[in-house]
Design an enzyme around this catalytic site. Structure first.
Site, PDB file in Angstrom:
ATOM      1  N   GLU A 198       0.887  -1.286  -0.001  1.00 55.53           N
ATOM      2  CA  GLU A 198      -0.233   0.381   0.198  1.00 55.53           C
ATOM      3  C   GLU A 198       0.978   1.194  -0.122  1.00 55.53           C
ATOM      4  OE1 GLU A 198      -3.601  -1.726   2.188  1.00 55.53           O
ATOM      5  OE2 GLU A 198      -2.489  -1.095   3.899  1.00 55.53           O
TER       6      GLU A 198
HETATM    7  C1  TNX Z   1      -4.482  -3.971   4.794  1.00 52.84           C
HETATM    8  S1  TNX Z   1      -2.912  -5.657   3.995  1.00 52.84           S
HETATM    9  C2  TNX Z   1      -3.129  -3.707   4.972  1.00 52.84           C
HETATM   10  C3  TNX Z   1      -2.709  -3.625   6.496  1.00 52.84           C
HETATM   11  C4  TNX Z   1      -4.026  -3.564   7.611  1.00 52.84           C
HETATM   12  C5  TNX Z   1      -4.758  -4.898   7.135  1.00 52.84           C
HETATM   13  C6  TNX Z   1      -6.354  -4.617   7.962  1.00 52.84           C
HETATM   14  C7  TNX Z   1      -1.882  -5.303   4.010  1.00 52.84           C
HETATM   15  C8  TNX Z   1      -0.786  -6.008   3.615  1.00 52.84           C
HETATM   16  N1  TNX Z   1      -1.765  -4.266   4.500  1.00 52.84           N
HETATM   17  O1  TNX Z   1      -2.047  -2.371   6.871  1.00 52.84           O
HETATM   18  O2  TNX Z   1      -4.035  -3.481   8.615  1.00 52.84           O
HETATM   19  O3  TNX Z   1      -5.457  -4.228   6.038  1.00 52.84           O
HETATM   20  O4  TNX Z   1      -6.686  -5.948   8.015  1.00 52.84           O
END
Ligand code: TNX
Length: 532
Positions: A341
């Site tokens: 992200e």
């Molecule tokens: C997505 S999936 C994230 C996390 C959050 C999570 C909550 C991923 C690699 N990153 O930063 O905590 O969703 O479900």
């Protein structure tokens, strides 16, 4: 429903186990969600109830063995013998001495079939005693977990319970499907103490999990002391989601966690998330920001707003210190470099950054793991990608897999322990959907991603993100029963995979969790025994 259509491939031994299940429960497996009748706490456990399901379990009809009050353990690996004896002492009240002289329970590094490999074992219960055989200490430890599972549920209690401590007779021969069977705990969104992490290690070890991934940094907190960068913990570790006091591990704390994990044959994989999810570090040191201004600490739950300054040499001086110190402290081969992200990093900068960080990680002698977003960069042959999306196809990851990149499977809509079970689950999130036990269990890691060959998959991991998770009871409520489902996907042969058999096996875990003091989620998909 793909599994309902796939032909079952049961070996003769597994067919025998299935037959035992049917004998135990009556010819029809329960389909209603009502509880099954309570068995007395001292009832003899069944080979059919072992989670994760073993490769082969053949009961010996009419044979059983009850631990005498003089029970003793002899072990070729003293620490594994000591681990077993400590558990038995608490619940049985017996003295359970450990020695190398022949005992009633023998843990031997000899005589195991070659097929069990380094992590598998053979367990025999005869009328005269119990023997676990393995080729390596990790296999003995796995065999001990199975031995505990065929003792009555009271063995999980921390106080003395009434016997008899009877084991069913027979033979288990068992080894894992995947080398990597992980659990992840996010200690950044909410901080968990060394004791809390150790409690989780105790619990995941029981399901033959062999990697603990610790998410040590994120926008809301930096949780590991790095020499020369004291503000990371003094400032970056001083809060958490919701504005609580946060916390951090000293390097000695972290070493204590890795050592405790090693005693449970679990390898710690530390994660520093980057180039995004980096606000706590950027708030601690202004020079980690392209504009030279340190942002405030953040205690909300948004993602995607932070990025290390990719063009600045200071960023890599900093990361070389962080990765170097973490590498020196970490006994295992892997460092997780995050990479998810990174919405505030340009695509070109992202690729540059991932290449540099892979090189730094390699220079410190470790193999990088990153969230699957890293497949958008050029990966080193050794770098592993962790799939987390809700889709069943991913172009960049498929292309990387075709070039040899190995993959850990954590599809968010099946494997994320922070997803709500139902819309009324008080904890957790639902961005990836609702994940009750069937959804957590009923997918095949080896055949999930289109275009990715089964041979690219090295394992499964169950991540627990902690935006809404504050206490150990919260961890346990979200992890149990789903962690057991993910552990079975990681360990058990694909041929054992049927939901109806799993839900029966899983029901038998309820009394064990109850005896262990674990407040698990009583999913209505499972016919938990009355009173558990
Ligand atoms: C997505 S999936 C994230 C996390 C959050 C999570 C909550 C991923 C690699 N990153 O930063 O905590 O969703 O479900």
């Amino acid at each position: 429903m793909a599994h309902a259509l796939r032909p079952r491939r049961l070996t003769a031994a597994l067919a025998a186990v299935t037959a035992t299940v049917l004998l135990t429960l009556g010819a029809t497996a329960p389909t209603a969600t009502t509880s099954t009748a309570a068995k007395p706490a001292t009832a003899v456990a069944s080979f059919a109830d072992i989670v994760p399901a073993p490769v082969s379990a053949v009961p010996a009809t009419g044979v059983s063995y009850a631990l005498p009050s003089s029970a003793s353990v002899s072990s070729d690996v003293a620490a594994v013998g000591g681990y077993l004896a400590a558990i038995l002492r608490k619940s049985t009240g017996y003295a359970v001495p450990v020695s190398t002289a022949p005992g009633t329970i023998q843990l031997l590094l000899s005589g195991a079939p070659a097929a069990v490999g380094a992590q598998g074992y053979q367990l025999d219960v005869t009328a005269s005693g119990v023997t676990v055989r393995a080729q390596a200490a990790a296999g003995l430890f796995a065999g001990v977990q199975t031995l505990l599972e065929i003792l009555p549920p009271g063995v999980e209690s921390s106080t003395v319970q009434p016997g008899p401590w009877t084991l069913p007779g027979g033979r288990v021969v068992d080894y894992p499907r995947y080398a990597y069977r992980g659990a992840m705990l996010d200690v950044a969104r909410h901080f968990f103490t060394v004791a809390q992490v150790e409690r989780y290690i105790d619990q995941i070890a029981r399901y033959k999990i062999d990697y603990l991934h610790l998410h040590l940094s994120d926008d809301q907190g930096w949780r590991i002391a790095i020499n020369g960068w004291p503000q990371l913990t003094a400032h970056g570790g001083s809060t958490e989601v919701g504005g609580g006091p946060g916390g951090y591990y000293t390097q000695a704390d972290y070493a204590a966690i890795t050592a405790y994990a090693q005693q449970h044959y679990i390898t710690v994989v530390p994660e520093i998330d980057m180039p995004g999810h980096s606000n706590a570090a950027q708030s601690s040191y202004a020079q980690l920001n392209c504009d030279g201004v340190a942002p405030p600490l953040y205690t909300g739950t948004d993602v995607g707003f932070s990025s290390f300054c990719v063009g600045s040499p200071t960023t890599y001086t900093f990361l070389d210190d962080v990765i170097g110190q973490l590498a020196a402290l970490t006994p295992g081969p892997y460092l997780h470099i995050g990479g998810d992200e990174a919405q505030s990093t340009s695509a070109a900068d992202y690729a540059t950054f991932v290449n540099k960080v892979q090189a730094i990680t390699a220079a410190h002698g470790k193999t990088a793991i990153g969230w699957h977003d890293i497949a958008n960069a050029t990966l080193l042959p050794s770098t592993i990608a962790q799939f987390w999306d809700t889709s069943t196809s991913n172009k960049a990851l498929t292309a990387a897999a075709k070039k040899g990149t190995k993959i850990i499977m954590s599809p968010a809509n099946h494997a994320y322990l922070d997803m709500k079970y139902t819309s009324s689950t008080p904890l957790g999130q639902d961005w990836a959907g609702l994940t009750d036990v069937k959804k957590a269990y009923d997918w095949d890691p080896g055949a999930y991603l289109s275009g990715v060959p089964a041979s690219a998959v090295v394992g499964v991991e169950a991540p627990l993100w902690t935006e809404t998770i504050v206490t150990s009871a919260d961890i346990e409520y979200m992890a149990f029963p789903r962690l057991a489902a993910l552990a079975e996907l990681g360990w058990s042969p694909e041929s054992t995979h049927t939901w109806t058999a799993f839900r029966t096996r899983l029901a038998a875990q309820g009394p064990r969790w109850k005896a262990a003091g674990i407040t698990y989620y009583h999913s209505t998909q499972i016919a938990w025994p009355t009173g558990s």
